[in-house]
Design an enzyme around this catalytic site. Structure first.
Site, PDB file in Angstrom:
ATOM      1  N   MET A  48       0.852  -1.197   0.000  1.00 44.35           N
ATOM      2  CA  MET A  48       0.000   0.000   0.000  1.00 44.35           C
ATOM      3  C   MET A  48       0.890   1.251   0.000  1.00 44.35           C
ATOM      4  O   MET A  48       0.432   2.352   0.310  1.00 44.35           O
ATOM      5  CB  MET A  48      -0.928  -0.006   1.214  1.00 44.35           C
ATOM      6  N   LEU A  70       6.813   2.941   1.423  1.00 42.66           N
ATOM      7  CA  LEU A  70       7.659   1.762   1.604  1.00 42.66           C
ATOM      8  C   LEU A  70       8.751   2.002   2.645  1.00 42.66           C
ATOM      9  O   LEU A  70       9.288   3.098   2.773  1.00 42.66           O
ATOM     10  CB  LEU A  70       8.297   1.377   0.267  1.00 42.66           C
ATOM     11  N   HIS A  71       9.054   0.937   3.385  1.00 42.48           N
ATOM     12  CA  HIS A  71      10.148   0.964   4.355  1.00 42.48           C
ATOM     13  C   HIS A  71      11.011  -0.278   4.140  1.00 42.48           C
ATOM     14  O   HIS A  71      10.779  -1.044   3.179  1.00 42.48           O
ATOM     15  CB  HIS A  71       9.595   1.049   5.786  1.00 42.48           C
ATOM     16  N   GLU A  72      11.968  -0.490   5.026  1.00 45.83           N
ATOM     17  CA  GLU A  72      12.903  -1.606   4.818  1.00 45.83           C
ATOM     18  C   GLU A  72      12.207  -2.966   4.794  1.00 45.83           C
ATOM     19  O   GLU A  72      12.722  -3.918   4.203  1.00 45.83           O
ATOM     20  CB  GLU A  72      13.991  -1.598   5.894  1.00 45.83           C
ATOM     21  N   HIS A  89       9.300  -3.605   3.311  1.00 48.69           N
ATOM     22  CA  HIS A  89       8.903  -3.811   1.907  1.00 48.69           C
ATOM     23  C   HIS A  89      10.129  -4.083   1.038  1.00 48.69           C
ATOM     24  O   HIS A  89      10.095  -4.918   0.141  1.00 48.69           O
ATOM     25  CB  HIS A  89       8.195  -2.568   1.354  1.00 48.69           C
ATOM     26  N   GLY A 132       4.805 -10.173   3.954  1.00 51.98           N
ATOM     27  CA  GLY A 132       5.569 -10.126   5.201  1.00 51.98           C
ATOM     28  C   GLY A 132       4.918 -10.957   6.295  1.00 51.98           C
ATOM     29  O   GLY A 132       3.688 -11.003   6.415  1.00 51.98           O
ATOM     30  N   GLN A 153      -2.741 -12.334   7.493  1.00 54.36           N
ATOM     31  CA  GLN A 153      -2.899 -12.049   6.065  1.00 54.36           C
ATOM     32  C   GLN A 153      -2.181 -13.115   5.232  1.00 54.36           C
ATOM     33  O   GLN A 153      -2.716 -13.615   4.237  1.00 54.36           O
ATOM     34  CB  GLN A 153      -2.350 -10.658   5.748  1.00 54.36           C
ATOM     35  N   LYS A 205       8.802  -2.847  11.788  1.00 58.72           N
ATOM     36  CA  LYS A 205       8.661  -1.738  10.826  1.00 58.72           C
ATOM     37  C   LYS A 205       7.249  -1.743  10.262  1.00 58.72           C
ATOM     38  O   LYS A 205       6.701  -2.805   9.941  1.00 58.72           O
ATOM     39  CB  LYS A 205       9.649  -1.912   9.682  1.00 58.72           C
ATOM     40  N   SER A 209       4.395   1.140   8.024  1.00 57.72           N
ATOM     41  CA  SER A 209       4.123   2.491   7.509  1.00 57.72           C
ATOM     42  C   SER A 209       3.373   3.287   8.574  1.00 57.72           C
ATOM     43  O   SER A 209       3.474   4.514   8.633  1.00 57.72           O
ATOM     44  CB  SER A 209       3.278   2.420   6.238  1.00 57.72           C
TER      45      SER A 209
HETATM   46  O1  PAF Z   1      -0.278  -5.815   3.422  1.00 56.37           O
HETATM   47  C1  PAF Z   1      -0.690  -4.861   2.732  1.00 56.37           C
HETATM   48  O2  PAF Z   1      -0.018  -3.838   2.582  1.00 56.37           O
HETATM   49  C2  PAF Z   1      -2.048  -4.958   2.053  1.00 56.37           C
HETATM   50  O3  PAF Z   1      -2.965  -5.617   2.838  1.00 56.37           O
HETATM   51  C3  PAF Z   1      -1.963  -5.606   0.653  1.00 56.37           C
HETATM   52  C4  PAF Z   1      -1.536  -7.054   0.704  1.00 56.37           C
HETATM   53  C5  PAF Z   1      -1.016  -4.813  -0.231  1.00 56.37           C
HETATM   54  C6  PAF Z   1      -3.354  -5.571  -0.014  1.00 56.37           C
HETATM   55  O4  PAF Z   1      -3.824  -4.270  -0.156  1.00 56.37           O
END
Ligand code: PAF
Length: 281
Positions: A30, A33-35, A37, A146, A152, A183, A185
């Site tokens: 989404m 971005l940080h380390e 990602h 992650g 998730q 970490k 966002s």
């Molecule tokens: O983990 C996330 O940042 C979000 O849930 C994802 C997987 C990008 C879906 O929007």
């Protein structure tokens, strides 16, 4: 770094790659971005090409959640993607992803019934729907998620199995700040005092992990100890602390198999999540 705004552009680029026999990795994000990602992008560099999607997905946020205030900065994200070795960013507008009369969703029971699924109704319906769309648009060989969002990851694995997506799902380790805070966002929302207080989450989980290493198997006792530690921090308010099977996300009483200890804690107004997995036979 190429930034594609439309589904058509992504399809054209990926189809050229596929004609050349190149493998494709997808890192759904989404943005901001940080380390954490970047570590997913680096994992994905095992593929010939890596696509990073940057999309704050409106349908996974509840009405009182932070969709409007979620941090967005595509220029910054582009630099982070370049640094980590991504090849393409897919950054669509919401209207590109959701037609005005959009009405098809991917729903799930089971792994979505506990933890964030309970506390954030509709959240995983939104996640599964957007991730399915991203899988259909990018058609990656592998996709990277992650371990910080452990539920998730379990949900996506289940969805890929149940709906036969034929995509390998790769889970990557949690990346932490020096003091242990995972970490995220959302860490950018924290004031200086809250940032100091937030470390109680990882500290308490580490203490729980140490109890297991010393032989404790009663999840209620481990959760009670984690809870007491977090409650000792005045800026922290527990949303949930639970022990569940790491794959089915069903609550468990004993540490046996792969057990996920998951925490969601408000630090001030910011809701943060963290976890660890204990393995015992
Ligand atoms: O983990 C996330 O940042 C979000 O849930 C994802 C997987 C990008 C879906 O929007």
């Amino acid at each position: 770094m190429k930034i594609a705004k439309t589904i058509k552009e992504v399809r054209e680029i990926v189809s050229e790659w596929k004609k050349l026999g190149l493998s494709v990795g997808l890192v759904p994000t989404m943005g901001y971005l940080h380390e954490g990602h970047q570590s997913l992008i680096r994992c994905s560099n095992e593929n010939d090409r890596t696509v990073v999607s940057v999309f704050v997905n409106p349908i996974q946020f509840g009405p009182n959640e932070d969709f409007a205030s979620y941090p967005r900065d595509l220029e910054r994200d582009t630099k982070k993607c370049e640094e980590a070795g991504a090849d393409l960013i897919f950054a669509p507008e919401a209207s590109e992803m959701y037609a005005e009369d959009f009405s098809s969703f991917v729903d799930m029971t089971g792994p979505t019934d506990e933890l964030c699924g309970l506390r954030r109704p509709g959240h995983f319906r939104g996640v599964c729907t957007v991730v399915s769309k991203l899988f259909n648009i990018v058609t990656p060989d592998r996709a990277y998620f992650g371990q910080k969002d452990a539920q998730q990851l379990a949900v996506i694995r289940r969805m890929v199995r149940d709906l036969s997506f034929g995509i390998e799902i790769v889970g990557c380790p949690i990346v932490r700040e020096e003091d242990g805070l995972a970490k995220s966002s959302r860490n950018t929302y924290l004031s200086a005092d809250e940032r100091k207080a937030a470390v109680v989450i990882s500290k308490s989980l580490k203490a729980g992990q140490e109890m297991i290493e010393k032989g404790e198997t009663d999840t209620a006792k481990i959760i009670a100890s984690i809870t007491a530690m977090i409650e000792s921090e005045p800026l922290a308010k527990i949303d949930y602390i639970k022990a569940v099977d790491a794959d089915s996300i069903e609550p468990v009483d004993t540490v046996s198999g792969r057990i996920l200890f998951a925490a969601a804690v408000y630090i001030g107004k910011t809701r943060l999540i963290d976890n660890f997995i204990a393995e015992r036979n």
